[in-house]
Structure formats: structure tokens, C-alpha cells
Design a protein around this motif. Sequence first.
Motif, PDB file in Angstrom:
ATOM      1  N   ARG A 125      -6.839  55.164  69.415  1.00 49.98           N
ATOM      2  CA  ARG A 125      -5.995  54.160  68.769  1.00 49.98           C
ATOM      3  C   ARG A 125      -5.149  53.367  69.776  1.00 49.98           C
ATOM      4  O   ARG A 125      -3.982  53.086  69.553  1.00 49.98           O
ATOM      5  N   TYR A 182     -12.758  53.388  66.763  1.00 49.95           N
ATOM      6  CA  TYR A 182     -11.540  53.493  65.939  1.00 49.95           C
ATOM      7  C   TYR A 182     -11.853  54.102  64.573  1.00 49.95           C
ATOM      8  O   TYR A 182     -11.141  54.987  64.098  1.00 49.95           O
ATOM      9  N   TYR A 183     -12.915  53.621  63.943  1.00 51.81           N
ATOM     10  CA  TYR A 183     -13.238  54.058  62.586  1.00 51.81           C
ATOM     11  C   TYR A 183     -14.285  55.172  62.526  1.00 51.81           C
ATOM     12  O   TYR A 183     -14.271  55.983  61.609  1.00 51.81           O
ATOM     13  N   GLY A 184     -15.200  55.174  63.508  1.00 55.10           N
ATOM     14  CA  GLY A 184     -16.273  56.167  63.462  1.00 55.10           C
ATOM     15  C   GLY A 184     -16.006  57.412  64.282  1.00 55.10           C
ATOM     16  O   GLY A 184     -16.527  58.493  63.966  1.00 55.10           O
ATOM     17  N   GLY A 185     -15.216  57.266  65.347  1.00 54.21           N
ATOM     18  CA  GLY A 185     -14.908  58.395  66.204  1.00 54.21           C
ATOM     19  C   GLY A 185     -16.108  58.861  67.015  1.00 54.21           C
ATOM     20  O   GLY A 185     -17.178  58.251  66.989  1.00 54.21           O
ATOM     21  N   GLY A 194     -10.800  53.065  71.344  1.00 52.18           N
ATOM     22  CA  GLY A 194     -10.739  52.996  69.888  1.00 52.18           C
ATOM     23  C   GLY A 194     -10.416  54.338  69.268  1.00 52.18           C
ATOM     24  O   GLY A 194      -9.613  54.436  68.333  1.00 52.18           O
ATOM     25  N   ILE A 195     -11.030  55.394  69.799  1.00 44.67           N
ATOM     26  CA  ILE A 195     -10.810  56.735  69.250  1.00 44.67           C
ATOM     27  C   ILE A 195      -9.342  57.138  69.367  1.00 44.67           C
ATOM     28  O   ILE A 195      -8.779  57.746  68.449  1.00 44.67           O
ATOM     29  N   TYR A 221     -14.954  49.055  70.295  1.00 45.96           N
ATOM     30  CA  TYR A 221     -13.599  49.570  70.049  1.00 45.96           C
ATOM     31  C   TYR A 221     -13.428  49.940  68.577  1.00 45.96           C
ATOM     32  O   TYR A 221     -12.942  51.023  68.246  1.00 45.96           O
ATOM     33  N   TRP A 222     -13.841  49.042  67.687  1.00 49.78           N
ATOM     34  CA  TRP A 222     -13.684  49.297  66.254  1.00 49.78           C
ATOM     35  C   TRP A 222     -14.592  50.427  65.777  1.00 49.78           C
ATOM     36  O   TRP A 222     -14.214  51.206  64.884  1.00 49.78           O
ATOM     37  N   LEU A 223     -15.778  50.527  66.376  1.00 56.73           N
ATOM     38  CA  LEU A 223     -16.649  51.650  66.012  1.00 56.73           C
ATOM     39  C   LEU A 223     -16.002  52.973  66.425  1.00 56.73           C
ATOM     40  O   LEU A 223     -16.078  53.970  65.696  1.00 56.73           O
ATOM     41  N   PHE A 271     -19.672  59.535  65.301  1.00 56.55           N
ATOM     42  CA  PHE A 271     -20.527  58.382  65.033  1.00 56.55           C
ATOM     43  C   PHE A 271     -21.445  58.112  66.217  1.00 56.55           C
ATOM     44  O   PHE A 271     -22.652  57.872  66.039  1.00 56.55           O
TER      45      PHE A 271
END
Length: 199
Positions: free
Chosen positions: A130, A73-76, A127-128, A69-71, A79
Motif C-alpha cells: 500500500r 494492491y488488490y490481488g496481493g 502495491g501489496i 501496482y493495482w494488481l 494473484f
Amino acid sequence: MNHETIVHILTQLTDWGYTGIALALMIEVIPSELVLSYAGFMVNAGKITFIGAFLSGVIGGTIAQLFLYWLGYYGGRPFFEKYGKYLLIQQKHLTAAEKWFDQHGTIVIFTARFIPIVRHAISIPAGITRMPLSTFSLYTFAAMLPWTLLFIVIGMELGTHWEHIEVIGVRYIKPLSFIAVLGTFLYLIFSKWRNKWKE
């Protein structure tokens, strides 16, 4: 990574007991079915308790999905297009997960856990886009409860043949997949009817 290498890593990690089970579930290259069935074998052998194995499985599995999820969220998506192969997340996994998430909404964070291909990557679009962390965590935790219980119990039944879970587990995953798809369909119908009734 071949089966023998995965089994070797798994058995080395689980020498750490409950912590090892949780850690093994956080390593995406090791199928969760294999980890949990081995935990069931350890319960059957009297090395760990059922409750301890169950809690370790639920916690470890939930944290593993939070990591994805965080990957997301931050990497999209970029990534995972570049580095997803190192997490055994192929393009088809990502595309299928995004399609399911777009079509069915947040409920798939629970139901997709039981559907092959989609379940490997469903946390990423959450994650992407949000998706609220509290909602994501609740659905993920809820899905890990029956998944963990099922494969620990199967592992207990298989005993020393726990490695066969990847073949035997299909018998259980197929009906779970059907129930998950049906549940999603019924939920969407109910949601549509409820929204129409409120209008």
C-alpha cells in the motif's frame, strides 16, 4: 511467445502511431526496450516526431507499472503466484523485487527500473504494501524519463536494425544497473546519516 510473434504484434500496434506505442508498452509480454527502439526507428524514418514518441513512451510505461501496482494492491502475492506467468512475471522476479523493496524502501521504485529481473516486478510489492500512489507514480514517472530517452535514441541510431536492441541494449543496461545500485547504496547511507544526525 517467440521473437517473430512479438515483433509482429509490435509493428501492428505501432501502426496506430503514438497511441500504439503507449499500448505496446502496456503489454508486459513485449519488452519495453524493443518498443522504444522501434519508436526510435519510426522517428528516424520520419513517421512520428521525437517529442511525440518520447511522451508516448513515458506515459505508456508509467501506466503499465500502475497496472501492476493495482494488481498488487488488490490481488496481493497470491494473484501473481497463480497468474503471474501470463504476465511473464516468474516467481524469481517477484521474490527478488520483494527482497529489494523490503531492504531498500521506496527509493527502489526509481532505481530498480534499471536492474534486470527486479525491474519487471518492482511495482508489485509497492502495491501489496500500500505504498502511497502519489509517491509511487512520481518515482515511476521519473524513472521512465531516462529509460525512454535512452532506447528511443538507440533506436534512431540503429535504424532498420532496431530489432537488435535486445543484444545491443545490454551494453547500456549494465552500466545503468551499476549506477542504480550505487545510487541506492549512497541514498541509504545518506538517509542513515541524516536520521542519526536528527537524533
